[in-house]
Design an enzyme around this catalytic site. Sequence first.
Site, PDB file in Angstrom:
ATOM      1  N   CYS A   2      44.095  20.200 -50.440  1.00  0.00           N
ATOM      2  CA  CYS A   2      43.568  20.898 -51.610  1.00  0.00           C
ATOM      3  C   CYS A   2      42.040  20.894 -51.642  1.00  0.00           C
ATOM      4  O   CYS A   2      41.406  19.974 -51.135  1.00  0.00           O
ATOM      5  CB  CYS A   2      44.067  20.231 -52.877  1.00  0.00           C
ATOM      6  SG  CYS A   2      45.838  20.205 -52.978  1.00  0.00           S
ATOM      7  N   ARG A  27      40.703  23.805 -44.712  1.00  0.00           N
ATOM      8  CA  ARG A  27      41.345  22.518 -44.988  1.00  0.00           C
ATOM      9  C   ARG A  27      42.873  22.630 -44.955  1.00  0.00           C
ATOM     10  O   ARG A  27      43.571  21.621 -44.931  1.00  0.00           O
ATOM     11  CB  ARG A  27      40.931  22.011 -46.375  1.00  0.00           C
ATOM     12  CG  ARG A  27      39.458  21.745 -46.504  1.00  0.00           C
ATOM     13  CD  ARG A  27      39.062  21.609 -47.959  1.00  0.00           C
ATOM     14  NE  ARG A  27      39.632  20.423 -48.574  1.00  0.00           N
ATOM     15  CZ  ARG A  27      39.008  19.255 -48.650  1.00  0.00           C
ATOM     16  NH1 ARG A  27      37.799  19.127 -48.163  1.00  0.00           N
ATOM     17  NH2 ARG A  27      39.581  18.225 -49.227  1.00  0.00           N
ATOM     18  N   TRP A  75      47.495  22.683 -51.415  1.00  0.00           N
ATOM     19  CA  TRP A  75      48.369  22.334 -50.300  1.00  0.00           C
ATOM     20  C   TRP A  75      49.477  21.504 -50.942  1.00  0.00           C
ATOM     21  O   TRP A  75      49.239  20.399 -51.407  1.00  0.00           O
ATOM     22  CB  TRP A  75      47.591  21.521 -49.259  1.00  0.00           C
ATOM     23  CG  TRP A  75      48.284  21.322 -47.965  1.00  0.00           C
ATOM     24  CD1 TRP A  75      48.277  22.158 -46.884  1.00  0.00           C
ATOM     25  CD2 TRP A  75      49.062  20.181 -47.572  1.00  0.00           C
ATOM     26  NE1 TRP A  75      49.001  21.613 -45.848  1.00  0.00           N
ATOM     27  CE2 TRP A  75      49.504  20.407 -46.245  1.00  0.00           C
ATOM     28  CE3 TRP A  75      49.443  18.988 -48.198  1.00  0.00           C
ATOM     29  CZ2 TRP A  75      50.285  19.503 -45.535  1.00  0.00           C
ATOM     30  CZ3 TRP A  75      50.232  18.085 -47.498  1.00  0.00           C
ATOM     31  CH2 TRP A  75      50.641  18.351 -46.184  1.00  0.00           C
ATOM     32  N   ASN A 100      42.581  17.714 -57.143  1.00  0.00           N
ATOM     33  CA  ASN A 100      42.947  17.263 -55.786  1.00  0.00           C
ATOM     34  C   ASN A 100      43.503  15.849 -55.892  1.00  0.00           C
ATOM     35  O   ASN A 100      43.065  15.094 -56.758  1.00  0.00           O
ATOM     36  CB  ASN A 100      41.699  17.162 -54.900  1.00  0.00           C
ATOM     37  CG  ASN A 100      41.153  18.498 -54.496  1.00  0.00           C
ATOM     38  OD1 ASN A 100      41.725  19.529 -54.822  1.00  0.00           O
ATOM     39  ND2 ASN A 100      40.036  18.475 -53.795  1.00  0.00           N
ATOM     40  N   GLY A 101      44.395  15.489 -54.987  1.00  0.00           N
ATOM     41  CA  GLY A 101      44.890  14.111 -54.962  1.00  0.00           C
ATOM     42  C   GLY A 101      46.174  13.977 -55.747  1.00  0.00           C
ATOM     43  O   GLY A 101      46.883  14.964 -55.969  1.00  0.00           O
ATOM     44  N   GLU A 450      46.965  13.455 -26.366  1.00  0.00           N
ATOM     45  CA  GLU A 450      46.172  14.447 -27.096  1.00  0.00           C
ATOM     46  C   GLU A 450      46.633  15.866 -26.723  1.00  0.00           C
ATOM     47  O   GLU A 450      46.767  16.733 -27.592  1.00  0.00           O
ATOM     48  CB  GLU A 450      44.680  14.229 -26.778  1.00  0.00           C
ATOM     49  CG  GLU A 450      43.719  15.212 -27.400  1.00  0.00           C
ATOM     50  CD  GLU A 450      43.773  15.313 -28.916  1.00  0.00           C
ATOM     51  OE1 GLU A 450      44.427  14.493 -29.569  1.00  0.00           O
ATOM     52  OE2 GLU A 450      43.181  16.270 -29.434  1.00  0.00           O
ATOM     53  N   LYS A 454      48.129  18.706 -29.204  1.00  0.00           N
ATOM     54  CA  LYS A 454      47.568  20.066 -29.334  1.00  0.00           C
ATOM     55  C   LYS A 454      48.669  21.109 -29.132  1.00  0.00           C
ATOM     56  O   LYS A 454      48.727  22.103 -29.838  1.00  0.00           O
ATOM     57  CB  LYS A 454      46.464  20.330 -28.306  1.00  0.00           C
ATOM     58  CG  LYS A 454      45.114  19.719 -28.532  1.00  0.00           C
ATOM     59  CD  LYS A 454      44.422  20.091 -29.795  1.00  0.00           C
ATOM     60  CE  LYS A 454      44.818  19.175 -30.906  1.00  0.00           C
ATOM     61  NZ  LYS A 454      44.004  18.057 -31.240  1.00  0.00           N
ATOM     62  N   GLU A 457      50.929  21.159 -32.336  1.00  0.00           N
ATOM     63  CA  GLU A 457      50.311  21.720 -33.550  1.00  0.00           C
ATOM     64  C   GLU A 457      50.040  23.210 -33.413  1.00  0.00           C
ATOM     65  O   GLU A 457      50.240  23.961 -34.354  1.00  0.00           O
ATOM     66  CB  GLU A 457      48.938  21.140 -33.871  1.00  0.00           C
ATOM     67  CG  GLU A 457      48.689  19.739 -33.639  1.00  0.00           C
ATOM     68  CD  GLU A 457      47.256  19.383 -34.017  1.00  0.00           C
ATOM     69  OE1 GLU A 457      46.459  19.142 -33.113  1.00  0.00           O
ATOM     70  OE2 GLU A 457      46.946  19.350 -35.213  1.00  0.00           O
ATOM     71  N   HIS A 473      62.498   5.822 -16.546  1.00  0.00           N
ATOM     72  CA  HIS A 473      63.134   4.808 -17.385  1.00  0.00           C
ATOM     73  C   HIS A 473      63.775   5.421 -18.629  1.00  0.00           C
ATOM     74  O   HIS A 473      63.884   4.760 -19.661  1.00  0.00           O
ATOM     75  CB  HIS A 473      62.107   3.740 -17.786  1.00  0.00           C
ATOM     76  CG  HIS A 473      61.612   2.940 -16.630  1.00  0.00           C
ATOM     77  ND1 HIS A 473      62.402   2.055 -15.927  1.00  0.00           N
ATOM     78  CD2 HIS A 473      60.411   2.944 -16.010  1.00  0.00           C
ATOM     79  CE1 HIS A 473      61.707   1.519 -14.946  1.00  0.00           C
ATOM     80  NE2 HIS A 473      60.482   2.054 -14.959  1.00  0.00           N
ATOM     81  N   LYS A 565      43.532  20.249 -42.722  1.00  0.00           N
ATOM     82  CA  LYS A 565      42.423  19.726 -41.923  1.00  0.00           C
ATOM     83  C   LYS A 565      42.074  18.294 -42.308  1.00  0.00           C
ATOM     84  O   LYS A 565      41.845  17.463 -41.447  1.00  0.00           O
ATOM     85  CB  LYS A 565      41.198  20.634 -42.109  1.00  0.00           C
ATOM     86  CG  LYS A 565      39.998  20.248 -41.268  1.00  0.00           C
ATOM     87  CD  LYS A 565      40.213  20.588 -39.810  1.00  0.00           C
ATOM     88  CE  LYS A 565      39.127  20.061 -38.929  1.00  0.00           C
ATOM     89  NZ  LYS A 565      39.609  19.854 -37.548  1.00  0.00           N
TER      90      LYS A 565
HETATM   91  C1  F6R Z   1      45.000  16.868 -34.583  1.00  0.00           C
HETATM   92  C2  F6R Z   1      44.356  16.575 -35.843  1.00  0.00           C
HETATM   93  C3  F6R Z   1      44.857  15.433 -36.638  1.00  0.00           C
HETATM   94  C4  F6R Z   1      43.659  14.564 -37.069  1.00  0.00           C
HETATM   95  C5  F6R Z   1      44.138  13.448 -38.009  1.00  0.00           C
HETATM   96  C6  F6R Z   1      43.000  12.540 -38.398  1.00  0.00           C
HETATM   97  O1  F6R Z   1      44.459  18.009 -34.007  1.00  0.00           O
HETATM   98  O2  F6R Z   1      43.444  17.251 -36.237  1.00  0.00           O
HETATM   99  O3  F6R Z   1      45.781  14.677 -35.940  1.00  0.00           O
HETATM  100  O4  F6R Z   1      43.064  14.035 -35.931  1.00  0.00           O
HETATM  101  O5  F6R Z   1      44.682  14.014 -39.165  1.00  0.00           O
HETATM  102  O6  F6R Z   1      41.999  13.243 -39.048  1.00  0.00           O
HETATM  103  P1  F6R Z   1      40.559  12.662 -39.178  1.00  0.00           P
HETATM  104  O7  F6R Z   1      39.984  12.527 -37.804  1.00  0.00           O
HETATM  105  O8  F6R Z   1      39.813  13.653 -40.012  1.00  0.00           O
HETATM  106  O9  F6R Z   1      40.683  11.324 -39.847  1.00  0.00           O
END
Ligand code: F6R
Length: 570
Positions: A2, A27, A75, A100-101, A450, A454, A457, A473, A565
């Site tokens: 949000c 976000r 959100w 928010n929250g 990682e 990617k 997501e 295994h 985000k």
């Molecule tokens: C993956 C991604 C998330 C963030 C995670 C932590 O592409 O963006 O997995 O890495 O939500 O977010 P931050 O780094 O903002 O604490």
Amino acid sequence: MCGIIGFISNKSCTTKLIDGLLKLRYRGYDSCGLSVLAQKKLYTFKSLTEPQSLLPLIPNHVNHTVTAGIAHTRWATHGVVSLSNAHPQVTHGKISVVCNGIIKNHKKLRDSLIQKGYTFESETDTEVIGHYLDLLLKKHDKLEAFSELQKTLTGRYALACILEEDPECIYALCEDMPLFLAKTAQGIAIGSDLYAFPAHDEFCQFDSRTVYQINANGCSNKTLHYQKSDISDTPSTLNHPTHTLSEIYEQPGLIQDIPALWRDRCPIPPFIYGAKHILVIACGSSYHSALLLKYWLRDSAIHCDVDIASEFKMNPPHHTKQSAAILISQSGETADVLIALKQLKTNNTLALCNVMHSSLPMRTTAKIALHAKKEVGVASTKAFTAQAIALRLLYDQLHQRPILNPDVTSECTQQILMRSKEIRKIAYKYRSIKNILCLGKGEMLPIALEGALKIKELSYIHAEALPAGELKHGPLALVDPEVLVITLTPAPCNYMDICIHEVKSRHGKTLNIGAVCEHADDNIIISTGSSPLSFLPLNTALQLLAYFFAEAKGLNIDQPRNLAKSVTVE
Ligand code: F6R
């Protein structure tokens, strides 16, 4: 997640509110809305699509006379995505609230308000705030009513409110969540994310447990303490179709620039140099970067633990007052990380963060900027790269090594980007695959993790990473003609050759990234040189692969479904 933006000005500010909503989209959101005060009347408009769709809903006579407004991207947490659950939440057409929250005691408040005759039109916790405020305003003056409200609400939240009876003001309060004010050429802006504000030189952050009464000149009930703004970059997708691709392409420049910034001024605080135990806490991609540090430190005298923030909360690993804690976060607002910080036994806390005005670096003893510049794409790309570089620089400094020379890695990453067509072709070839296994060894395991994240997501293809040695295994049972196995081999590796043979014998597909492996179905050949950052070009190849899978499937790459985000709730 949000986002809040509000404006109060002598000129009409609807377009500024919509601009702010557009900037908050990164976000992650599923609905948006705004309330404005015009000619002493309150108007509210909501949408389940883009913020621009709000503009035609606002009648001209309202649009031209707006003096104050609050707007929100939602959100969903409490209640489904619907217009009635979208913010602002309005009470009796007179009180409008964006929040928010999470209000933890919303259920209890809702029940008591229902008993007093209030009815609810949404499932949100936010609707409780306006209704309760309405009750308080019957007994108290406005500032007292807000102060009582603040004493009653529990949880982590930031909220803004406008009242029809007070068209010259916005009221704002927060608890453990960011809320800012800045003077801009267009008027006073308030909101939860400085990136949503128009250009400004200075800002101030609101304190928790304080009610702010904002007018067109600033704040009428508190003295504000301004800080210089560090926001200078305006992200642009000028040369690329999406923010995410643009951010992937920024990486050679970052690889070049970040070590130079450390050469000018080493940012490591003294307590890190003396530490025998380093505890690193993060989530998602930031956690993967932390795993690189653990791998590099595995044969050093410094003991390194890496914990996922949400796991740390549940069961913190052994650490003492003397331990050093590094908290890594792109956004600096990840709730799990902020809660873990509160639970630490040590004050030797260092934030590695990309948003330096966010909550995390404000709360740790020391902070290091990632210098990735604003990341807009929901999936972290360049911020992960910046984290990995910062951690490598930190590792090298701890071992009194000179600042690394990034030239070869930057050049090699650039080369990969120039070969994006080749990677695109491979992605299109495998776009219908349902399952992917990414195999890595040693330093390549965090990169495999990682890469799998990617792929998940961005393309919604199920992808998992595992140490190459673990394939036989158990996970080998998954391999059939519908599975693609990606192997990461920065240098020729017999072991990966064996894995590829094992997969091919079971009719699985294989894609090797790194040194050529002639048995693989496909190869993305990368010669990385011997730099300590040589894992980065392989990571970039995986980012592009994930990106082009998503492109081939026609997905929303900058804002993948269900994701936000900054994850500001637990
Ligand atoms: C993956 C991604 C998330 C963030 C995670 C932590 O592409 O963006 O997995 O890495 O939500 O977010 P931050 O780094 O903002 O604490």
